[in-house]
Design an enzyme around this catalytic site. Structure first.
Site, PDB file in Angstrom:
ATOM      1  N   ASP A 286      33.083  35.356  31.682  1.00 39.23           N
ATOM      2  CA  ASP A 286      32.830  34.147  32.447  1.00 39.23           C
ATOM      3  C   ASP A 286      34.102  33.697  33.174  1.00 39.23           C
ATOM      4  OD1 ASP A 286      31.135  31.689  32.993  1.00 39.23           O
ATOM      5  OD2 ASP A 286      32.836  30.761  31.954  1.00 39.23           O
TER       6      ASP A 286
ATOM      7  N   GLU B   1      32.644  37.958  36.097  1.00 39.27           N
ATOM      8  CA  GLU B   1      32.156  36.994  37.079  1.00 39.27           C
ATOM      9  C   GLU B   1      33.305  36.648  38.034  1.00 39.27           C
ATOM     10  OE1 GLU B   1      30.187  32.541  37.417  1.00 39.27           O
ATOM     11  OE2 GLU B   1      31.719  32.961  35.913  1.00 39.27           O
TER      12      GLU B   1
END
Length: 499
Positions: A233, A259
């Site tokens: 993330d 990400e």
């Protein structure tokens, strides 16, 4: 304060980055090699059959599903449908509150959350593996909580914004000093992006050895439970070499996808992270939304080609995720049949590794999943007939991964495997594509019925439309096929489904 370049660290990180990228690409090749036959229907499967069935390379993000619900879904639907892997929400202890984003504000690395206990997580991993499905988890390594006031986490751990007793202290965080309040304000400034706070989230000083070791230990703990890979993330907010140092000690075979949201003209780009492994290619999802939201579906076939996209082997693709369905940058379940067609095109194509999204309905972008009186998320329950025609109320599970078009295309993709793109055809709002001699898909995004004759590499014979209710037999003669596709729908045939 920005952090000076450390040439020794950078040289040491480079081999680790190459190893990480090689590991995840090797996993992708293995998945593609397996994706040569469709999983048997559920009614015909024993547990051993399901575990041994060839997998597609398709993953599914079960957003905010509990560990118990994921375990059941692996056995009853994901394994039999041919899904290769499932992505869970973050498993670590987090701040309390009803919103979805509380899960992305860690307060400790204890594997206790409102989605379940450590024991339930371990049991879920074992159950999914028995069903032939890998488990990847969302790993929050850029930051801790975004709360200004001290508090107590889900499992009882005390914390304050820059102090997490027994884990991380004030010396382990950035205070960038580049903006008022130390929050990111300018994405054209790489130092802000990677050392300032993302919406007040306490930014970890990932250049420091103690911070790196702490994050690596957290990931290693999850691997000890059998977890197969990680979605990193907010990777964009961690310097690539810092991230390589965190991930480098992980064992060979660990899956990684990062990400890194692409921004026009921004100095931090997805390409800078490819040494650590693949990235989610947000430009693909945005391109699909444009192609089916007023453009032409034929544009979808060009996504991934040319500048603005990472190479296919480095790309994980999606129609939407938990962020984009809320910010409106992509299609979402609310787009109904158009959303289903986007999934069909993604699963039919050859660019990247597809990731299906499955969440819950909402009318407030902060709204979390339905929880009990103690704040625990209730197990997901799918409707009897999930699909684009349903009208879920806020809080209802949408279960996009069970939509007939999506589930059937996961099986279709398992049949075609890595067969090349052939027999591409388009006209107006309709497009067709083949995958070698193994499959053919036609998408009609228009308002009128499509009737035409296509050239196909499928061997002559009679085939069932896997997207139809029933066989809907279609004949291929002399490499030609007559197709009739209603408006706003699709048809697909493969060599494993003969009439």
């Amino acid at each position: 304060m920005t952090h000076p370049t450390q040439p020794v660290r950078a040289r040491a990180a480079a081999p680790a980055r190459r190893r990480l990228a090689a590991r995840t690409r090797a996993r992708g090749r293995a998945a593609a090699a397996l994706a040569v036959a469709v999983a048997a229907p559920l009614a015909a499967c024993t547990p051993d059959d399901v575990a041994a069935a060839p997998r597609s390379d398709v993953g599914v993000q079960l957003f905010q599903w509990t560990w118990d619900a994921i375990a059941t879904e692996c056995t009853e639907h994901l394994g039999p449908a041919g899904y290769g892997w499932v992505l869970t929400s973050p498993p670590q202890e987090h701040v309390t509150g009803p919103q979805w984003w509380t899960a992305y504000q860690p307060v400790s690395h204890r594997l206790e959350s409102r989605l379940g206990t450590r024991e339930q997580l371990a049991a879920m991993v074992e159950t999914c593996h028995a069903a032939g499905v890998e488990v990847w988890v969302d790993a929050v390594v850029n930051h801790m909580s975004g709360q200004d006031e001290p508090g107590t986490g889900w499992a009882g751990s005390p914390y304050s914004h820059h102090d997490y007793p027994g884990l991380l202290g004030p010396q382990d965080f950035h205070r960038c000093g580049l903006t008022p309040g130390d929050d990111i304000q300018d994405y054209d400034d790489a130092a802000q992006v990677q050392t300032c706070e993302l919406v007040n989230l306490a930014d970890l000083a990932t250049e420091q050895p103690h911070v790196r070791a702490t994050l690596t230990a957290y990931l290693e703990d999850l691997l000890q439970l059998g977890v197969d890979g990680f979605r990193i993330d907010a990777a964009k907010h961690v310097a690539p070499d810092d991230l390589a140092a965190v991930l480098g000690p992980l064992p060979d075979g660990t899956g990684i996808v990062q990400e890194v949201i692409r921004g026009a003209g921004e100095p931090v780009t997805p390409e800078q992270y490819l040494g650590n492994g693949p990235v989610f290619e947000f430009a693909y999802a945005e391109g699909l939304a444009g192609a089916l939201g007023g453009g032409s579906p034929s544009v979808a076939l060009d996504l991934g080609a040319g500048p603005g996209f990472v190479p296919s082997a480095d790309a994980f693709v999606f129609v939407d995720n938990h962020d984009t369905e809320r910010n409106g940058s992509t299609l979402s379940y609310a787009d109904g049949a158009t959303y289903a067609l986007a999934d069909v095109l993604m699963l039919a194509g050859t660019y990247g590794t597809p990731t299906v999204y499955s969440g819950y309905a909402f009318d407030d972008r902060d709204a979390g999943p339905v929880q009990d009186d103690d704040g625990r998320v209730r197990d997901a329950t799918c409707p009897d007939a999930p699909g684009p025609g349903a009208s879920p109320a806020p809080g209802d599970w949408v279960c996009q991964h069970r939509w007939p078009q999506v589930e059937a295309m996961v099986g279709w993709r398992a049949v075609v495997g890595d067969a090349p793109l052939v027999d591409v055809w388009s006209r107006g709002d309709a497009v067709a594509l083949g995958r070698g001699e193994r499959g053919l898909v036609v998408v009609n995004a228009g308002d009128e019925e499509l009737r035409t004759t296509l050239t196909t590499s499928l061997p002559d014979g009679r085939y069932c439309d896997v997207l139809a209710d029933g066989c809907a037999a279609t004949a291929v003669r002399d490499g030609r096929v007559d197709v009739v596709v209603p408006p706003g729908s699709a048809a697909a045939w493969d060599v494993e489904h003969r009439a």
